[in-house]
Design an enzyme around this catalytic site. Structure first.
Site, mmCIF file in Angstrom:
data_model
loop_
_atom_site.group_PDB
_atom_site.id
_atom_site.type_symbol
_atom_site.label_atom_id
_atom_site.label_comp_id
_atom_site.label_asym_id
_atom_site.label_seq_id
_atom_site.Cartn_x
_atom_site.Cartn_y
_atom_site.Cartn_z
ATOM 1 N N LYS A 22 -33.393 -2.780 21.570
ATOM 2 C CA LYS A 22 -32.338 -2.290 22.477
ATOM 3 C C LYS A 22 -32.945 -1.699 23.749
ATOM 4 O O LYS A 22 -32.515 -1.996 24.852
ATOM 5 C CB LYS A 22 -31.504 -1.222 21.751
ATOM 6 N N ASP A 311 -36.491 8.970 18.608
ATOM 7 C CA ASP A 311 -35.411 8.133 18.079
ATOM 8 C C ASP A 311 -35.543 7.867 16.576
ATOM 9 O O ASP A 311 -34.653 7.263 15.983
ATOM 10 C CB ASP A 311 -35.341 6.794 18.835
#
Ligand code: UD1
Length: 424
Positions: A22, A311
């Site tokens: 992403k 993340d």
């Protein structure tokens, strides 16, 4: 509001293919605005953030087509004519990463306008470093209420030295993209070193830019008058791979991850080994994640790459809740990334948070209950992971942010043996 119902207790087994990253594909899609020629991006993940970026690009006049080539999604983008320099406010609100379009639009059109992306669930997330970079490149910034307009001066963007106070991923990418069409040489000091930046630089080089130094202390960009079309493949998503690795570990299972780049995951792999999870590189390049029934506790500190990625912090936190021993987790990147801890506590976890620190005393069993995800994609995924470990049923409400970054998260976990369903 969609919810996920998870019946915990099944160790995950099987093999899963990891998608394109992403955080690599979004800046690459933005970079396609730098040229009027066609660009093709290969192995594009089917996630909501990509769909929002497609909508924004179409809105400003870019022709976008999606094609399935031998099971791989290719995106072709042609920004022959851009009809506006303004990103619509409602789309800006849907995805913070739309700020990555400012650099390319400014370089191509001489101006770009957007509403300030504002804060989000994980922190304030200002864009001052992005704007300082543009200023240094000879642009001026105008603000009206929450609108920010960036305008190149009459002679256009000029190469310069940009010193980043902090190795911000987005500010590095924006400066790099804007500098590709500036006059002269730009040096970005203290840039972020994430692999996604390398992937973007590779794409920009294929478009005809001259860029070197990614992964080092200074990135140099020699500006060009024009860039051409290019074809480039997105690197595997190291965060998605890490999330599935934790899914295996938290359930005491064994999962093989296909399409991964272990050299991008060193800090994560090293931490997993520390907690007793075996990570084996297979001949075909896949990674086998073999977990004991209960991982050990270990302290963790998030850092810019090559440190442990923020993340993956929430996923690690979920695992620490059930680990054997006490873990101290320090979040150094985003100021508000322990919000999910309250929900873990509802599942029986023992966590104390103070500012950027969480002390987690692992418990042998978590209990399924109703929990609520906030607007954070990784937090939402972590609640699902905790549900996979918990005894009984966990209902994760408002978990749709997972769609922003994971393709068919529930379906793919199901294929690995998880008992999970989604109710929209
Ligand atoms: C990117 C990633 C995100 C990841 C983050 C850190 C994408 C699309 N997103 O976000 O998934 O969590 O890197 O690895 O690639 N900051 C400022 N001023 C700025 C810019 C950033 O103060 O102008 C601060 C942020 O608030 C944060 C820190 O710098 O505290 C790091 O942010 P940054 O690296 O810019 O993250 P993003 O590029 O937004």
């Amino acid at each position: 509001m969609p919810r996920f119902i998870v019946q915990g207790g099944n160790p995950l087994h099987g093999r899963i293919k990891i998608n394109g990253a992403k955080n690599a594909v979004l800046p690459m899609m933005a970079a396609a605005v730098l040229t009027e020629s066609e660009c093709v991006i290969k192995d594009v993940p089917d996630i909501r953030d990509v769909r929002v970026m497609v909508r924004i690009l179409r809105d400003i006049g870019v022709e976008v087509e999606l094609e399935d080539v031998n099971g791989q999604r290719h995106l072709s983008l042609k920004a022959e004519q851009i009809r506006t320099d303004t990103i619509p406010a409602e789309l800006m609100r849907e995805m913070r990463s739309s700020v990555l379009l400012i650099g390319p639009m400014l370089a191509r059109l001489g101006s770009a306008c957007m509403t300030h992306p504002g804060g989000c669930a994980i922190g304030l997330r200002p864009i001052d470093m992005h704007l300082n970079g543009f200023r240094k490149l000879n642009a001026r910034i105008e603000r009206y209420r929450d609108e920010v307009r960036v305008l190149a001066s009459e002679e256009g963007l000029l190469g310069t030295d940009i010193h980043l106070e902090y190795p911000s991923v987005g500010a590095t990418e924006n400066a790099m993209m804007a500098a590709t069409l500036a006059q002269g040489v730009t040096r970005i000091w203290n840039p972020a070193r994430e692999p996604e930046i390398d992937n973007l630089a590779e794409f920009l080089r294929l478009m005809g830019s001259r860029i070197w130094g990614t992964g080092t202390d200074v990135i140099t960009v020699e500006g060009r008058e024009k860039l051409g079309g290019a074809e480039c493949t997105v690197i595997p998503d190291r965060i998605e791979a890490g999330t599935f690795a934790v899914a295996a570990a938290i359930t005491g299972g064994e999962v093989e991850l296909e399409n991964v780049c272990p050299s991008h995951m060193r800090a994560f792999i090293s931490k997993m080994c520390e907690v007793g999870v075996r990570i084996i590189r297979l001949e075909d390049g896949s990674l086998r994640v073999q977990s004991p029934s209960r991982p050990r506790a270990a302290d963790l500190r998030t850092l810019p790459y090559p440190g442990f990625p923020t993340d993956l912090q929430n996923q690690y936190l979920a695992m620490a809740c059930a680990a054997d021993g006490t873990s101290v987790i320090t979040e150094t990147i985003f100021e508000n990334r322990f919000k999910v801890a309250e929900e873990f506590v509802r599942m029986g976890a023992l966590i104390r948070t103070e500012g950027r620190l969480a002390v987690v005393k692992g418990v042998p069993t978590l209990s399924g209950t109703r929990v609520k995800a906030n607007e954070d994609l990784r937090g939402a995924a972590s609640l699902i992971l905790a549900g996979l470990r918990a005894e009984g049923t966990t209902e994760v409400q408002g978990a749709d942010p997972v769609d922003r970054g994971y393709m068919d998260f529930a379906g793919r976990l199901q294929k690995l043996g998880a008992c999970i369903s989604r109710q929209d």
